[in-house]
Design a protein around this motif. Sequence first.
Motif, PDB file in Angstrom:
ATOM      1  N   PHE A   1       0.857  -1.180   0.000  1.00 51.35           N
ATOM      2  CA  PHE A   1       0.000   0.000   0.000  1.00 51.35           C
ATOM      3  C   PHE A   1       0.897   1.235   0.000  1.00 51.35           C
ATOM      4  O   PHE A   1       1.956   1.256   0.658  1.00 51.35           O
ATOM      5  CB  PHE A   1      -0.933   0.005   1.206  1.00 51.35           C
ATOM      6  N   ALA A   2       0.485   2.259  -0.751  1.00 46.90           N
ATOM      7  CA  ALA A   2       1.248   3.502  -0.860  1.00 46.90           C
ATOM      8  C   ALA A   2       1.046   4.347   0.395  1.00 46.90           C
ATOM      9  O   ALA A   2       0.188   4.042   1.235  1.00 46.90           O
ATOM     10  CB  ALA A   2       0.784   4.257  -2.096  1.00 46.90           C
ATOM     11  N   LEU A   3       1.805   5.422   0.504  1.00 45.64           N
ATOM     12  CA  LEU A   3       1.717   6.281   1.697  1.00 45.64           C
ATOM     13  C   LEU A   3       0.304   6.824   1.903  1.00 45.64           C
ATOM     14  O   LEU A   3      -0.105   7.082   3.032  1.00 45.64           O
ATOM     15  CB  LEU A   3       2.720   7.440   1.602  1.00 45.64           C
ATOM     16  N   ASP A   4      -0.436   6.993   0.800  1.00 42.54           N
ATOM     17  CA  ASP A   4      -1.825   7.452   0.931  1.00 42.54           C
ATOM     18  C   ASP A   4      -2.823   6.303   0.708  1.00 42.54           C
ATOM     19  O   ASP A   4      -3.987   6.525   0.396  1.00 42.54           O
ATOM     20  CB  ASP A   4      -2.108   8.618  -0.034  1.00 42.54           C
ATOM     21  N   GLY A   5      -2.343   5.078   0.877  1.00 41.32           N
ATOM     22  CA  GLY A   5      -3.219   3.907   0.739  1.00 41.32           C
ATOM     23  C   GLY A   5      -3.874   3.560   2.071  1.00 41.32           C
ATOM     24  O   GLY A   5      -3.689   4.261   3.074  1.00 41.32           O
ATOM     25  N   PRO A   6      -4.620   2.429   2.106  1.00 37.61           N
ATOM     26  CA  PRO A   6      -5.300   2.031   3.352  1.00 37.61           C
ATOM     27  C   PRO A   6      -4.306   1.717   4.474  1.00 37.61           C
ATOM     28  O   PRO A   6      -3.155   1.377   4.217  1.00 37.61           O
ATOM     29  CB  PRO A   6      -6.050   0.758   2.949  1.00 37.61           C
ATOM     30  N   GLU A   7      -4.787   1.807   5.703  1.00 39.36           N
ATOM     31  CA  GLU A   7      -3.930   1.519   6.858  1.00 39.36           C
ATOM     32  C   GLU A   7      -4.030   0.067   7.295  1.00 39.36           C
ATOM     33  O   GLU A   7      -3.267  -0.391   8.128  1.00 39.36           O
ATOM     34  CB  GLU A   7      -4.311   2.445   8.024  1.00 39.36           C
ATOM     35  N   LYS A   8      -5.023  -0.633   6.746  1.00 42.31           N
ATOM     36  CA  LYS A   8      -5.200  -2.044   7.092  1.00 42.31           C
ATOM     37  C   LYS A   8      -5.443  -2.838   5.826  1.00 42.31           C
ATOM     38  O   LYS A   8      -5.945  -2.307   4.824  1.00 42.31           O
ATOM     39  CB  LYS A   8      -6.391  -2.236   8.018  1.00 42.31           C
ATOM     40  N   CYS A   9      -5.130  -4.139   5.914  1.00 42.39           N
ATOM     41  CA  CYS A   9      -5.418  -5.051   4.807  1.00 42.39           C
ATOM     42  C   CYS A   9      -5.861  -6.353   5.456  1.00 42.39           C
ATOM     43  O   CYS A   9      -5.209  -6.806   6.410  1.00 42.39           O
ATOM     44  CB  CYS A   9      -4.143  -5.239   3.967  1.00 42.39           C
ATOM     45  N   SER A  10      -6.957  -6.930   5.002  1.00 45.85           N
ATOM     46  CA  SER A  10      -7.500  -8.148   5.601  1.00 45.85           C
ATOM     47  C   SER A  10      -7.721  -7.970   7.113  1.00 45.85           C
ATOM     48  O   SER A  10      -7.530  -8.906   7.889  1.00 45.85           O
ATOM     49  CB  SER A  10      -6.559  -9.336   5.327  1.00 45.85           C
ATOM     50  N   GLY A  11      -8.036  -6.745   7.530  1.00 44.97           N
ATOM     51  CA  GLY A  11      -8.292  -6.466   8.944  1.00 44.97           C
ATOM     52  C   GLY A  11      -7.033  -6.353   9.790  1.00 44.97           C
ATOM     53  O   GLY A  11      -7.118  -6.143  11.000  1.00 44.97           O
ATOM     54  N   LEU A  12      -5.870  -6.479   9.180  1.00 43.22           N
ATOM     55  CA  LEU A  12      -4.608  -6.409   9.935  1.00 43.22           C
ATOM     56  C   LEU A  12      -3.899  -5.085   9.665  1.00 43.22           C
ATOM     57  O   LEU A  12      -3.963  -4.567   8.534  1.00 43.22           O
ATOM     58  CB  LEU A  12      -3.663  -7.547   9.500  1.00 43.22           C
ATOM     59  N   PRO A  13      -3.175  -4.563  10.657  1.00 44.46           N
ATOM     60  CA  PRO A  13      -2.405  -3.344  10.408  1.00 44.46           C
ATOM     61  C   PRO A  13      -1.273  -3.630   9.421  1.00 44.46           C
ATOM     62  O   PRO A  13      -0.738  -4.753   9.403  1.00 44.46           O
ATOM     63  CB  PRO A  13      -1.833  -2.998  11.791  1.00 44.46           C
ATOM     64  N   ILE A  14      -0.953  -2.659   8.629  1.00 48.39           N
ATOM     65  CA  ILE A  14       0.152  -2.824   7.661  1.00 48.39           C
ATOM     66  C   ILE A  14       1.058  -1.589   7.769  1.00 48.39           C
ATOM     67  O   ILE A  14       0.723  -0.625   8.448  1.00 48.39           O
ATOM     68  CB  ILE A  14      -0.361  -3.006   6.218  1.00 48.39           C
ATOM     69  N   VAL A  15       2.174  -1.645   7.052  1.00 49.39           N
ATOM     70  CA  VAL A  15       3.054  -0.477   6.943  1.00 49.39           C
ATOM     71  C   VAL A  15       2.978   0.001   5.502  1.00 49.39           C
ATOM     72  O   VAL A  15       3.081  -0.804   4.577  1.00 49.39           O
ATOM     73  CB  VAL A  15       4.519  -0.846   7.298  1.00 49.39           C
TER      74      VAL A  15
END
Length: 210
Positions: free
Chosen positions: A153-167
């Motif tokens: 995910f890009a800097l302006d992308g979602p903060e979560k994926c599949s309900g999990l936090p991502i970077v």
Amino acid sequence: MNGVSRKSHWENVYATKGEREVSWFQEDPAPSLELIALAGLSEGASVIDIGGGASRLVDALVERNIGQVTVLDLSAAALDAARERLEQRLGGKAAGVQWVAADVTTWEPTRTYDLWHDRAAFHFLTDPTDRSAYVERLKKAVKRGGYVIIGTFALDGPEKCSGLPIVRYDAASLSTILGSDFELIDARRHDHATPWGAVQRFQFSTFRRT
Ligand SMILES: C[S@@+](CC[C@H](N)C(=O)[O-])C[C@H]1O[C@@H](n2cnc3c(N)ncnc32)[C@H](O)[C@@H]1O
């Protein structure tokens, strides 16, 4: 998240959701294929898809006669789904694919590859120790002169994926994590449309191992 709960999260996702019920589903993995084409791989080249899940990228690579294709994922259920689909669609051509059920942060590569592809797996590594373990595997598994394509995910992308936090990353921050053995050769953004029409901003960064 430790290795055990990480695995049970993903096994549960693939046991309970169909292909088109997950946000990352892509009918046509065109952005990845475009970047793989840029690498200009020679005949017989080897490609590994890290966290490939049930993605259709493997189908496209086999159809294009890429020499040796390996798909690695934490989830055995995801790999089984991909293998069954591939066998149904491509019959005997599917037999050459290697399937590796492993956590990339603890996996011990037994061979090297010309190209490492990762779409939306690395970004789940929120713990710096896991990221270092990933980079260690990358160094062991990618040939000198080989390519690394990582989609996050890009800097302006979602903060979560599949309900999990991502970077979230841009090319510069990812480059800092991979270190000086990996030269950035391409950086581009991609807007992914989920099966329900939402847009997720991705960053795809391509590196060459020096
Ligand atoms: C968002 S999905 C993306 C799947 C696939 N790359 C695609 O583009 O369709 C993330 C995938 O990474 C896998 N994964 C997550 N953490 C992993 C890890 N530490 N090691 C190996 N696979 C992992 C999950 O099982 C899941 O299949």
